[in-house]
Enzyme design. Structure first.
Site, PDB file in Angstrom:
ATOM      1  N   HIS A 155       0.832  -1.202   0.000  1.00  0.00           N
ATOM      2  CA  HIS A 155       0.000   0.000   0.000  1.00  0.00           C
ATOM      3  C   HIS A 155       0.866   1.251   0.000  1.00  0.00           C
ATOM      4  CE1 HIS A 155      -1.789  -3.384   2.199  1.00  0.00           C
ATOM      5  NE2 HIS A 155      -2.740  -3.211   1.310  1.00  0.00           N
TER       6      HIS A 155
HETATM    7  S1  FES Z   1       1.939  -0.614   3.153  1.00  0.00           S
HETATM    8 FE1  FES Z   1       0.295  -1.903   3.701  1.00  0.00          FE
HETATM    9  S2  FES Z   1       1.353  -3.630   4.367  1.00  0.00           S
HETATM   10 FE2  FES Z   1       2.958  -2.308   3.914  1.00  0.00          FE
END
Ligand code: FES
Ligand code: HEM
Lengths: 190, 431
Positions: A155
């Protein structure tokens, strides 16, 4: 019968006491069925791992397993240490060192993320504090993110060279596991 | 329709003897043979029966798979391979189960959007609708745990990411989130222990769904079915008996659905899956791009649209919970969007927003996708929190037909169902 007795009467007491006992009994019975799902004794056994750091050259990194989790060990270059030191703590999203070897409220300075005299070594649990992916940045060709440390592709969390979260959804710095140097080139994690 | 009496007449002596002791045939006959169904139902009403089929199909194929499956971190991945290559007809049954999960969600989404369009959630069907929301949640949990079982890379990392959602509770009470996550895992990371308990629960939950479905159908048979006109059954001419009318229509819908189902099973069994799941789980390497199964993508997009960890989790769960409040958020007096000139447009925009979120959930968490995901997430919630209450008040509904019979047969037919079209409807009064 209840109609002419005074309120609260003996019957009310019995009802309340009876129900309270039943509720406590139910809760006590439930507990083993809930607790059985917690990590069992074999998982809890605090396995510790010894790691020989001698083969890891400056600028290189290795990943070892500890308690089923990957631990990142990076032999940082002087530039990387300098970059980490140059970042003021109040510019960090997470101000706390997250270092199991220090007090829980220690500040997230680079010194507090490492061991004195061994500042080139960064040892951190390689699990993104967002939702648990393994960030990229260990292998040479990996994308290391905007701050030269690690980048979590899941993410989009960016960690700096001290493993501190700088940008993205992750709330905390990478955890520093309990570890100590047992010789000049050997550490024991856990 | 609760006061509808079964016309069941046992014809044999043993049937009569049984009926006096356990009138189950009487109950089934009353509820599933001569139960009055609105005569204007369209094909969107066939998805309920299709969903029943899906549930039974998952149960049957699942129980078969469980006979050959091994819920251990070392063996699970190979067990699926073994099922697909060596077990007699394993290739077909495994594909039926994996494709079946997707088809189940195709049907449930059609079913939910049908309810939203025709106002089926409105009084007196609130409990029916809320039971549906619970079924949806249980389905999601079942599918999530089922997806863990092949123990491929997506299985492993999907479990990691989704169970970690609970660690966001650390932001409210430090330690609680971590404690819950370790309780779910049975360790300090996702492991074979986790896989084992997921298998146990994946076997259990479908039976919980069966129980919820029984309640759902019970509630349905208390209020009777809604219909495209959104009117209640008032006279006998508004309804036809479930058998053969609704049953026949359901069969047509079901076979169309089965064609699609079979096409995937036999020609594209792995199309709806993810290629990363053909790599065995590796706790040291995260795939570059973790995506859930297609049916979770809109929710995944909402999770990622919010820059805060806890906030994302709250928004994702709220997006489902909010469905349960629709009966009270919608202020309109008419049910069916067919007669709601303004709401209708917002409804279609809502469908588009859900599809767009599905697309965005499959894209990497980068610009411009994140911004678009935020816009559609905002609209998703606005649909319930703003549009439903406000449009219901300001909109003037189009004139409704006076009865279901009139909806089908035109204005002349009101009151008897004996108009020109009645013959075509095959004299519904015949019982
Ligand atoms: S940014 Fe969501 S798990 Fe690493
Ligand atoms: C609500 C109904 C159900 C849904 C939505 C569902 C969903 C799923 C999904 C998505 C998978 C992963 C398939 C894959 O990617 O290969 C799966 C696998 C599996 N399910 Fe189910 N399932 C359901 C019911 C059942 C039942 C009742 C059983 C039997 C006990 C069962 C047993 C299994 C087994 C053994 C697997 C592993 C084999 C495989 O991956 O194909 N399932 N399920």
């Amino acid at each position: 019968m209840a109609s002419h007795a005074e309120e609260p009467n003996r019957r009310d007491f019995l009802v309340i006491a009876g129900n309270a006992f039943a509720a406590v009994g139910a809760a006590v019975t439930m507990w083993p069925f809930i607790h059985q799902m917690n990590p069992d004794k074999s998982a809890q056994a605090l396995a510790s791992t010894e790691v020989d750091l001698a083969p890891v050259k400056q600028g290189q990194a290795i990943t070892v397993m500890w308690r089923g989790k990957p631990v990142f060990i990076r032999n940082r270059t002087a530039d990387e240490v300098k970059a980490a030191n140059a970042t003021p703590v109040d510019k960090l999203p997470d101000h706390v060192a997250r270092n199991a070897n220090l007090a829980a409220n220690a500040e997230a300075t680079d010194a507090n993320r490492t061991i004195k005299g061994k500042e080139n070594w960064l040892v951190a649990v390689g699990i993104c504090t967002h939702l648990g992916c393994i960030p990229k940045g260990q292998a040479l060709g990996d994308e290391k993110g905007e701050f030269g440390g690690w980048f979590c592709p899941c993410h989009g969390s960016h960690y700096d060279t001290a493993g501190r979260i700088r940008k993205g959804p992750a709330p905390r710095n990478l955890d520093i596991p309990p570890y100590a140097f047992i010789s000049d080139t050997k550490i024991k994690i856990g | 329709m609760s006061n509808h009496d079964s016309s069941y007449q046992p014809t044999t002596r043993i049937g009569k003897w049984f009926d006096e002791r356990l009138p189950i045939m009487r109950l089934m006959h009353g509820q599933f043979v001569d139960f009055p169904t609105p005569r204007n139902l369209n094909y969107m009403w066939t998805f309920g029966g299709i969903l029943m089929f899906c549930l039974v199909a998952q149960l049957v194929t699942g129980i078969v798979l469980a006979m050959h499956y091994q819920a251990s971190a070392d063996d699970a991945f190979n067990a699926i391979d073994q099922i697909r290559r060596n077990v007699n007809y394993g290739w077909m049954i495994q594909a039926m189960h994996a494709v079946g999960a997707s088809m189940f969600f195709v049907a449930v989404y059609a079913h939910i959007f049908r309810g939203l369009y025709y106002g089926s959630y409105k009084a007196p069907r609130e409990i029916l609708w809320i039971l549906g929301v619970f079924i949806f949640l249980a389905m999601m949990a079942t599918a999530f745990m089922g997806y863990a079982l092949p123990w491929g890379q997506m299985s492993f990392w999907g479990v990691t990411v989704i169970t970690n959602l609970f660690s966001s509770l650390d932001q409210i009470i430090p330690g609680v989130g971590t404690a819950i996550v370790q309780w779910l895992w049975g360790g300090y990371s996702v492991s074979g222990t986790t896989l084992n308990r997921f298998f146990s629960l994946h076997y259990l939950l479908p039976f919980v769904i069966v129980g919820l479905v029984v309640l759902h159908v019970w509630a349905l048979h208390v209020t009777g079915q809604n219909n495209p006109a959104g009117l209640d059954i008032k006279t006998k001419s508004d309804s036809v008996p479930m058998y053969p009318y609704a049953v026949a229509k359901d069969a047509v819908g079901m076979f169309a659905f089965l064609l699609l189902f079979a096409w995937f099973v036999f020609y594209l069994p792995d199309y709806l899956g993810h290629s990363d799941n053909f790599n065995p789980a590796n706790p040291l390497v995260t795939p570059p791009h973790i995506v859930p199964e297609w049916y979770f993508l809109p929710f995944y997009a909402m999770l990622r649209a919010i820059p805060d960890k806890l906030g994302g989790v709250i928004v994702m769960f709220a997006s489902i919970a909010i469905l349960a409040f629709a009966p009270w958020l919608d202020t309109a007096r008419v049910r069916s969007a067919k007669y709601r000139p303004i709401f209708k447009w917002f409804f279609w925009l809502f469908v588009i927003a859900c599809c767009a979120l599905g697309y965005l959930g499959a894209m990497p968490a980068e610009e411009p996708y994140v911004t678009w995901a935020r816009i559609f997430t905002a609209y998703y919630f606005a649909f319930f929190l703003v549009i439903m209450p406000v449009v219901g008040i300001i909109e003037t509904p189009k004139p409704l037909p006076r009865s279901i019979a009139e909806d089908v047969l035109g204005a002349g037919a009101h009151g008897g169902g004996k108009g020109a079209g009645a013959a075509a409807a095959a004299s519904p009064e015949k019982r």
